[in-house]
Design an enzyme around this catalytic site. Sequence first.
Site, PDB file in Angstrom:
ATOM      1  N   SER A 236       6.574  49.505 -16.359  1.00 61.68           N
ATOM      2  CA  SER A 236       6.177  49.464 -14.946  1.00 61.68           C
ATOM      3  C   SER A 236       7.020  48.477 -14.157  1.00 61.68           C
ATOM      4  CB  SER A 236       4.694  49.089 -14.836  1.00 61.68           C
ATOM      5  OG  SER A 236       4.487  47.832 -15.459  1.00 61.68           O
TER       6      SER A 236
ATOM      7  N   SER B 215      10.668  41.853 -16.601  1.00 56.46           N
ATOM      8  CA  SER B 215      11.627  40.939 -15.962  1.00 56.46           C
ATOM      9  C   SER B 215      11.687  41.129 -14.457  1.00 56.46           C
ATOM     10  CB  SER B 215      13.042  41.188 -16.508  1.00 56.46           C
ATOM     11  OG  SER B 215      13.121  40.802 -17.839  1.00 56.46           O
ATOM     12  N   THR B 216      11.369  42.346 -14.000  1.00 51.04           N
ATOM     13  CA  THR B 216      11.517  42.631 -12.564  1.00 51.04           C
ATOM     14  C   THR B 216      10.819  41.575 -11.711  1.00 51.04           C
ATOM     15  OG1 THR B 216      11.745  44.983 -12.975  1.00 51.04           O
ATOM     16  CG2 THR B 216      11.027  44.340 -10.763  1.00 51.04           C
TER      17      THR B 216
ATOM     18  N   GLN C 109      15.231  36.505  -9.313  1.00 58.30           N
ATOM     19  CA  GLN C 109      15.293  35.521  -8.232  1.00 58.30           C
ATOM     20  C   GLN C 109      16.319  35.907  -7.176  1.00 58.30           C
ATOM     21  OE1 GLN C 109      15.990  31.579  -9.792  1.00 58.30           O
ATOM     22  NE2 GLN C 109      13.946  31.408 -10.651  1.00 58.30           N
TER      23      GLN C 109
ATOM     24  N   GLY D  69      18.585  38.440  -6.205  1.00 57.36           N
ATOM     25  CA  GLY D  69      18.503  39.567  -5.298  1.00 57.36           C
ATOM     26  C   GLY D  69      19.128  40.832  -5.822  1.00 57.36           C
TER      27      GLY D  69
ATOM     28  N   GLU E 192      26.889  35.390  -4.952  1.00 57.82           N
ATOM     29  CA  GLU E 192      26.701  34.952  -6.341  1.00 57.82           C
ATOM     30  C   GLU E 192      28.024  35.061  -7.085  1.00 57.82           C
ATOM     31  OE1 GLU E 192      23.431  37.325  -7.836  1.00 57.82           O
ATOM     32  OE2 GLU E 192      21.961  35.961  -6.986  1.00 57.82           O
TER      33      GLU E 192
ATOM     34  N   HIS F 288      22.781  33.209 -19.111  1.00 58.04           N
ATOM     35  CA  HIS F 288      22.858  32.670 -17.744  1.00 58.04           C
ATOM     36  C   HIS F 288      23.262  31.208 -17.855  1.00 58.04           C
ATOM     37  CE1 HIS F 288      21.869  31.688 -13.623  1.00 58.04           C
ATOM     38  NE2 HIS F 288      21.590  32.960 -13.380  1.00 58.04           N
TER      39      HIS F 288
ATOM     40  N   ARG G 265      29.690  35.014 -14.936  1.00 55.79           N
ATOM     41  CA  ARG G 265      28.710  34.290 -15.726  1.00 55.79           C
ATOM     42  C   ARG G 265      29.162  33.888 -17.124  1.00 55.79           C
ATOM     43  NH1 ARG G 265      23.164  37.214 -14.467  1.00 55.79           N
ATOM     44  NH2 ARG G 265      23.247  36.301 -12.404  1.00 55.79           N
TER      45      ARG G 265
ATOM     46  N   HIS H 295      19.888  35.825 -20.992  1.00 53.04           N
ATOM     47  CA  HIS H 295      19.365  36.260 -19.700  1.00 53.04           C
ATOM     48  C   HIS H 295      19.259  37.770 -19.549  1.00 53.04           C
ATOM     49  CE1 HIS H 295      18.541  36.027 -15.442  1.00 53.04           C
ATOM     50  NE2 HIS H 295      19.621  36.714 -15.140  1.00 53.04           N
TER      51      HIS H 295
ATOM     52  N   ARG I 277      27.603  41.825 -17.220  1.00 52.26           N
ATOM     53  CA  ARG I 277      26.986  42.299 -15.972  1.00 52.26           C
ATOM     54  C   ARG I 277      27.314  41.383 -14.807  1.00 52.26           C
ATOM     55  NH1 ARG I 277      21.877  41.196 -13.275  1.00 52.26           N
ATOM     56  NH2 ARG I 277      21.564  39.581 -14.833  1.00 52.26           N
TER      57      ARG I 277
HETATM   58  P1  FAD Z   1      11.371  45.300 -16.822  1.00 55.44           P
HETATM   59  O1  FAD Z   1      11.165  44.913 -15.420  1.00 55.44           O
HETATM   60  O2  FAD Z   1      11.627  44.225 -17.812  1.00 55.44           O
HETATM   61  O3  FAD Z   1      10.072  46.105 -17.235  1.00 55.44           O
HETATM   62  C1  FAD Z   1       9.860  46.523 -18.567  1.00 55.44           C
HETATM   63  C2  FAD Z   1       8.540  47.249 -18.616  1.00 55.44           C
HETATM   64  O4  FAD Z   1       8.396  47.859 -19.894  1.00 55.44           O
HETATM   65  C3  FAD Z   1       7.329  46.328 -18.464  1.00 55.44           C
HETATM   66  O5  FAD Z   1       6.363  46.982 -17.684  1.00 55.44           O
HETATM   67  C4  FAD Z   1       6.814  46.178 -19.876  1.00 55.44           C
HETATM   68  O6  FAD Z   1       5.437  45.940 -19.948  1.00 55.44           O
HETATM   69  C5  FAD Z   1       7.130  47.547 -20.433  1.00 55.44           C
HETATM   70  N1  FAD Z   1       7.222  47.601 -21.885  1.00 55.44           N
HETATM   71  C6  FAD Z   1       8.040  46.912 -22.712  1.00 55.44           C
HETATM   72  N2  FAD Z   1       7.796  47.236 -23.992  1.00 55.44           N
HETATM   73  C7  FAD Z   1       6.802  48.143 -23.969  1.00 55.44           C
HETATM   74  C8  FAD Z   1       6.089  48.847 -24.958  1.00 55.44           C
HETATM   75  N3  FAD Z   1       6.330  48.696 -26.267  1.00 55.44           N
HETATM   76  N4  FAD Z   1       5.103  49.697 -24.571  1.00 55.44           N
HETATM   77  C9  FAD Z   1       4.808  49.873 -23.259  1.00 55.44           C
HETATM   78  N5  FAD Z   1       5.458  49.239 -22.267  1.00 55.44           N
HETATM   79  C10 FAD Z   1       6.438  48.402 -22.631  1.00 55.44           C
HETATM   80  N6  FAD Z   1      18.623  41.196 -11.828  1.00 55.44           N
HETATM   81  C11 FAD Z   1      19.115  41.367 -10.591  1.00 55.44           C
HETATM   82  O7  FAD Z   1      19.697  42.417 -10.280  1.00 55.44           O
HETATM   83  N7  FAD Z   1      18.952  40.379  -9.659  1.00 55.44           N
HETATM   84  C12 FAD Z   1      18.327  39.216  -9.925  1.00 55.44           C
HETATM   85  O8  FAD Z   1      18.188  38.365  -9.060  1.00 55.44           O
HETATM   86  C13 FAD Z   1      17.826  39.008 -11.233  1.00 55.44           C
HETATM   87  N8  FAD Z   1      17.210  37.847 -11.559  1.00 55.44           N
HETATM   88  C14 FAD Z   1      16.650  37.722 -12.800  1.00 55.44           C
HETATM   89  C15 FAD Z   1      15.925  36.568 -13.105  1.00 55.44           C
HETATM   90  C16 FAD Z   1      15.299  36.440 -14.334  1.00 55.44           C
HETATM   91  C17 FAD Z   1      14.523  35.192 -14.657  1.00 55.44           C
HETATM   92  C18 FAD Z   1      15.414  37.480 -15.281  1.00 55.44           C
HETATM   93  C19 FAD Z   1      14.755  37.375 -16.619  1.00 55.44           C
HETATM   94  C20 FAD Z   1      16.140  38.629 -14.984  1.00 55.44           C
HETATM   95  C21 FAD Z   1      16.764  38.751 -13.749  1.00 55.44           C
HETATM   96  N9  FAD Z   1      17.477  39.901 -13.418  1.00 55.44           N
HETATM   97  C22 FAD Z   1      17.984  40.059 -12.161  1.00 55.44           C
HETATM   98  C23 FAD Z   1      17.501  41.051 -14.330  1.00 55.44           C
HETATM   99  C24 FAD Z   1      16.473  42.085 -13.864  1.00 55.44           C
HETATM  100  O9  FAD Z   1      15.313  41.406 -13.447  1.00 55.44           O
HETATM  101  C25 FAD Z   1      16.116  43.041 -14.982  1.00 55.44           C
HETATM  102  O10 FAD Z   1      17.261  43.542 -15.589  1.00 55.44           O
HETATM  103  C26 FAD Z   1      15.318  44.219 -14.418  1.00 55.44           C
HETATM  104  O11 FAD Z   1      14.222  43.753 -13.691  1.00 55.44           O
HETATM  105  C27 FAD Z   1      14.863  45.118 -15.547  1.00 55.44           C
HETATM  106  O12 FAD Z   1      13.971  46.066 -15.032  1.00 55.44           O
HETATM  107  P2  FAD Z   1      13.407  47.188 -15.983  1.00 55.44           P
HETATM  108  O13 FAD Z   1      12.553  48.059 -15.133  1.00 55.44           O
HETATM  109  O14 FAD Z   1      14.493  47.807 -16.763  1.00 55.44           O
HETATM  110  O15 FAD Z   1      12.520  46.382 -17.039  1.00 55.44           O
HETATM  111  C1  SIN Z   2      20.093  34.823 -10.552  1.00 55.17           C
HETATM  112  O1  SIN Z   2      19.357  34.767  -9.571  1.00 55.17           O
HETATM  113  O2  SIN Z   2      20.921  33.970 -10.873  1.00 55.17           O
HETATM  114  C2  SIN Z   2      19.961  36.002 -11.416  1.00 55.17           C
HETATM  115  C3  SIN Z   2      20.690  37.109 -10.820  1.00 55.17           C
HETATM  116  C4  SIN Z   2      20.875  38.151 -11.850  1.00 55.17           C
HETATM  117  O3  SIN Z   2      20.484  37.973 -12.992  1.00 55.17           O
HETATM  118  O4  SIN Z   2      21.457  39.184 -11.504  1.00 55.17           O
END
Ligand code: FAD
Ligand code: SIN
Length: 530
Positions: free
Chosen positions: A15, A44-45, A49, A51, A115, A239, A287, A348, A383
């Site tokens: 989600s 992680s979404t 932070q 953008g 960035e 990171h 990075r 990260h 990335r």
């Molecule tokens: P996620 O948002 O990680 O969601 C995974 C989903 O899968 C969750 O709902 C979880 O519950 C579910 N799930 C996992 N395993 C299971 C399972 N076995 N069964 C059922 N459900 C499961 N990226 C950017 O572009 N800009 C940023 O500024 C940025 N900042 C970041 C800061 C931090 C601290 C971190 C950690 C990451 C950052 N990133 C950033 C990376 C970015 O946030 C992630 O790559 C992105 O949000 C991933 O989205 P996703 O939908 O693939 O997975």
């Molecule tokens: C950050 O805000 O430094 C994270 C950005 C990213 O992971 O893309």
Amino acid sequence: MGETTQDHDVLVIGSGAAGLTAALELAEHKRVLVLAKGSLTGGSTAWAQGGIAAVLDAGDTFDNHIRDTMVAGAGLNDRAAVEFVIEGAPKAIDRLCELGVPFNRESGDLHLTREGGHSHRRIVHVDDATGWAVQSALLKAAEANPNITLLPHRTCIDFITDRHREQFSAAGRVWGAYALNEETGRVERHVARATVLAAGGAGRCYLFSTAPRGATGDGIAMAWRAGARVSNMEMMQFHPTCLYNLEVKNFLITEAVRGEGGRLFNPATGERYMEKYDPERMELAPRDIVARANDDQIKRHGLDYVHLDISHQPAEFVKEHFPTIHEKLTSLGIDMTKEPIPVVPAQHYTCGGVVVDLKARTDLPGLWAAGECTESGLHGANRLASNSLLECFVFGEAAADDILARWDTLEEPPAILPWDESRVTDSDEEVVIKQNWTEIRRFMWNYVGIVRTTKRLERAKHRIELLKQEVEDYYGSFRVTTDLIELRNLLQSAELIVKSALARKESRGLHYTMDYPETLEEARDTVLVP
Ligand code: FAD
Ligand code: SIN
């Protein structure tokens, strides 16, 4: 025996940004079930932070963004995937605005921050807490949609495939997933005509990581076990600036702090050391370079951390741009408007993952995938900052569009066998799980970290072989729990990372090995075939 859900057309696992984007698009025509491990905001979404990168400024071009992405990716990117995502960015941002994401604006226009690795200002953001705003807006829209059912606290264990049909078949098509209901302790069958995997990354393989606790590579491991190829798992992004604090272990200090002028210093010598590592781009180098520089300073000088300093900027500017970070640091007794922030590198982002094409199709019929669990060709060997949320939106939509376009060719699910619990009992030694979990994260950090050697990778491989037997025995004997499912997946992901790292006989992007410091002329993906 658990329940079966079948009153939906499509199953989405996850989600976060990728899963909810796909779900919202699919829900215009189909009934969608979304499963999440733990809470609906646990990925992680919600933690992002900095953008979302998008070409929105008149002085910027798609070509600039494509070039920056490929320079960061050290030539390992797939140009078609890079173009697909970057050219899809303005539409993705428009849709988020329509959903009500309150991006920062300046005189009516979207405010763009900068960035590392970006040659232009092109990061749209909501202060320094973009992810939370995006997650909330997507979730609000999904909750309001009558065609979407959201089921949190379901840990998917494995895909339901042809092997689980009442009429056995070895074909390998995916028909949904078996999931542990964390509240009842029972395993449910969630059968679907199409499944979208959006389960996030595998960051928790490492002792120090900015990723949330659930980032245990479940989706990657499930797809691998079901027969899908996985690629470039050695490209694990670290990171450069995670807060160093003995109590708060995984708080990110966004790259935008460096984008808005933050500088790195050696706290022992006072030297602004990026001069030595990348004199042109300094703190805004990609990075991998900044993370290796920080790691090198820490190891060479026997430090606990390095300093990130933005205190030369006016206090009001700092507080206005970084309200969340300012508040958090203040609560820990650090005033970032007056003093430097102690930081260390931490895992990260998982650049590698399940192989997908531009329609988000995996190798397995019936299974699409999007987001951090995939390797789409966008990121290559590293990335570029803020490209990953963007990838979630573009590929989440691509998966939905392809499923809708092919709907009439997708068969109705067959009768599926229930989860078999006839040979397992309740675990009597949970301590085994905790012990193994910690051990994996520790040796991955020490042996498969920022700087690698073949000898260290071989050590990690040996540890994994020993643990595999123990974990498989445990898994075969006891009823599943979320901790056990995660441990099994963490170990599987660690094995894929180490195998891939051993296979790459060069240093490129995020994979740096002292035994092969050169970069080969030809850039080749590391593709593992189950
Ligand atoms: P996620 O948002 O990680 O969601 C995974 C989903 O899968 C969750 O709902 C979880 O519950 C579910 N799930 C996992 N395993 C299971 C399972 N076995 N069964 C059922 N459900 C499961 N990226 C950017 O572009 N800009 C940023 O500024 C940025 N900042 C970041 C800061 C931090 C601290 C971190 C950690 C990451 C950052 N990133 C950033 C990376 C970015 O946030 C992630 O790559 C992105 O949000 C991933 O989205 P996703 O939908 O693939 O997975
Ligand atoms: C950050 O805000 O430094 C994270 C950005 C990213 O992971 O893309």
